[in-house]
Design an enzyme around this catalytic site. Structure first.
Site, short mmCIF file in Angstrom:
data_model
loop_
_atom_site.label_atom_id
_atom_site.label_comp_id
_atom_site.label_asym_id
_atom_site.label_seq_id
_atom_site.Cartn_x
_atom_site.Cartn_y
_atom_site.Cartn_z
N TYR A 1 -20.55 -35.57 36.36
CA TYR A 1 -21.71 -35.61 37.22
C TYR A 1 -21.49 -35.96 38.72
CZ TYR A 1 -26.34 -34.60 35.08
OH TYR A 1 -27.07 -33.43 34.77
N GLU B 1 -24.08 -35.41 41.53
CA GLU B 1 -25.12 -35.31 42.44
C GLU B 1 -25.14 -35.55 43.71
OE1 GLU B 1 -28.63 -36.91 40.68
OE2 GLU B 1 -28.84 -35.37 39.14
N ASP C 1 -28.45 -11.27 52.27
CA ASP C 1 -28.35 -11.56 50.95
C ASP C 1 -27.21 -10.37 50.59
OD1 ASP C 1 -27.68 -11.58 48.14
OD2 ASP C 1 -30.06 -11.65 47.60
N THR D 1 -23.77 -14.11 45.78
CA THR D 1 -23.17 -14.21 44.49
C THR D 1 -21.65 -14.42 44.70
OG1 THR D 1 -23.21 -12.10 43.54
CG2 THR D 1 -24.98 -13.39 42.83
N LYS E 1 -19.72 -10.72 41.77
CA LYS E 1 -19.72 -9.30 41.96
C LYS E 1 -18.53 -8.82 42.42
CE LYS E 1 -24.78 -9.89 41.42
NZ LYS E 1 -26.01 -9.54 41.90
N ARG F 1 -19.43 -16.62 37.65
CA ARG F 1 -20.77 -16.76 38.17
C ARG F 1 -21.12 -17.62 38.80
NH1 ARG F 1 -22.01 -12.65 34.94
NH2 ARG F 1 -23.84 -12.32 35.95
#
Ligand SMILES: *Cc1c(COP(=O)(O)O)cnc(C)c1O
Length: 429
Positions: free
Chosen positions: A52, A54, A198, A224, A227, A233
């Site tokens: 973790y 954050e 984008d 992203t 691609k 991903r």
């Protein structure tokens, strides 16, 4: 808990093995898909998933983040260098949340956004009525010219001046031509709107220098990473220049700069802990993308798409805009009298994977559209050449022109099999 997957969960293990075989034995031509490297997958499948963290490097809400900080800093630095931007946030879980974060950072609910219409090649998150972007904001759309299927910048300018959006989104999921980011900047300046580019589909082409970069023009860029960039991903938000020219107009009362607004929109705005395994895999993908081999890859993706377009056109198939400048092609199958769904199914039956897609001004509905969308990023990663792509184009044409001819289908299957054997996928796995 120390059992290998094959013993602990043979059911999932064998489904993964079958999916690997499916990927190996077919021609993957969905333009948003790609084959990432074993190095990227090694980082993605690592123990980093346990941690973790954050917050951001140096400012975490959890202890024990010495190595995670180093990893995220490397990913951010590589992104900054590769794209030539001042700031990079590598934490968005995927492309849609990245766009959501940009809107969350720059807009208030009810503000107007202007994006490309889904039915004409835009993305859900660019203002589609059922998406957050069309529900929490007042979304207006632009499309492409009815005749040419090209973006008509004068028409977009008129909509922008009339609707006064606070944010203009450019970028697409099904547009086979170059996007003129300078023209969008002009429109955004005239409308005093932020410009979000984008580049989810084309990021790898931008890095390879085969598509113009939005960096000199956009206020914010999202992409992203899975691609054409060929990573895991995930997604990134890039800020070319932290001192944005409209910033003072829209946020005169905010002390935060654009980069800080983006970062705080991701956390605490929308997300909790970052996916550190994903961050590490993005870092590895960015290292690969900085090599001369990757530039060659990007060039080959476009050369392959153009070879495919030429083969399809020579066989009489109708391509939206008449061809392609990038990695994808849209075929309008109305003249052949078959639907996109039928085409998707018959190609699936010979192990070629494409997706049915609306063509601009499609008279048919989204679930049974007139066209198919296909692209070359994944096959190019397998080493397909322009000669191979011409052959693939001819196989596709054979099948689409005679979808009920069993002999044609059988011969197509044999040819597909041969091509997959000539370009083995993941021989090391
Ligand atoms: C793929 C894509 C997205 C969304 O990415 P996900 O990772 O599927 O959420 C956003 N914008 C564009 C233009 C895309 O092509």
């Amino acid at each position: 808990m120390s059992q290998p997957l094959s013993q602990l969960d043979p059911e999932i293990n064998s489904l993964i093995a079958e999916e690997l075989e499916r990927q190996r034995q077919g021609l993957e031509m969905i333009p948003s898909e790609n084959f990432t490297s074993p190095a990227v997958m090694a980082a993605l499948g690592s123990i980093l998933t346990n941690k973790y963290s954050e917050g951001y490097p140096g400012k975490r809400y959890y202890g024990g983040n010495k190595y995670i900080d180093a990893i995220e800093n490397i990913a951010r630095e590589r992104a900054r260098k590769l794209f030539g931007v001042e700031h990079a946030n590598v934490q968005p879980y995927s492309g849609s949340p990245a766009n959501q974060a940009v809107m969350f950072a720059l807009l208030k609910p009810g503000d107007t956004i202007l994006g490309m219409e889904l039915a004409q090649g835009g993305h859900l998150t660019h203002g589609y009525k059922l998406s957050f972007s069309g529900r929490y904001y007042r979304a207006v759309n632009y499309g492409v010219d009815k005749k040419t299927h090209l973006l008509d910048y004068e028409a977009i300018r008129k909509i922008a001046i009339q609707e006064k959006p606070k944010l203009i989104v450019c970028g697409a999921t099904a547009y086979p031509r170059l996007i003129d980011f300078a023209a969008f900047r002009k429109i955004a300046d005239e409308a005093q709107a932020y410009l979000l580019a984008d580049i989810s589909h084309i990021a790898g082409l931008v890095i390879a220098g085969v598509h113009p970069s939005p960096v000199p023009y956009a206020d914010v860029i999202t992409t992203t990473t899975h691609k054409t960039l060929r990573g895991p991903r995930g997604a990134m938000i890039l800020v070319p220049k932290i001192a944005d020219r409209w910033h003072d107009i829209h946020h005169a009362t905010s002390k935060k700069n654009l980069a800080e607004m983006i970062d705080s929109a991701i956390i605490p705005g929308l997300q909790g802990g970052p996916h550190n395994h994903q961050t590490a895999a993005i870092a590895v993908a960015l290292k690969e993308a900085a090599t001369p081999q990757f530039a060659d890859y990007g060039k080959a993706v476009v050369a392959n798409a153009q070879a495919l377009a030429t083969a399809l056109t020579e066989r009489g198939l109708a391509l939206s805009t008449g061809g392609t400048d990038n990695h994808l092609i849209l075929i309008d199958l109305a003249p052949q009298g078959i639907t996109g769904k039928e085409a998707e199914n018959v190609l699936d039956s010979i192990d070629i994977t494409v997706n049915k897609n609306l063509v601009p001004y499609d008279p048919k509905p989204p679930l049974d559209p007139s066209g198919i969308r296909l692209g070359t990023p994944a096959l190019t990663s397998r080493g397909f050449t322009t000669e191979d792509m011409s052959q693939v184009g001819n196989i596709i044409a054979d099948v689409l022109l005679q979808p009920k001819n069993e002999e044609v289908l059988a011969s197509a299957r044999v040819q597909v099999k041969k091509l997959t054997q000539q370009h083995p996928l993941y021989p090391e796995l």
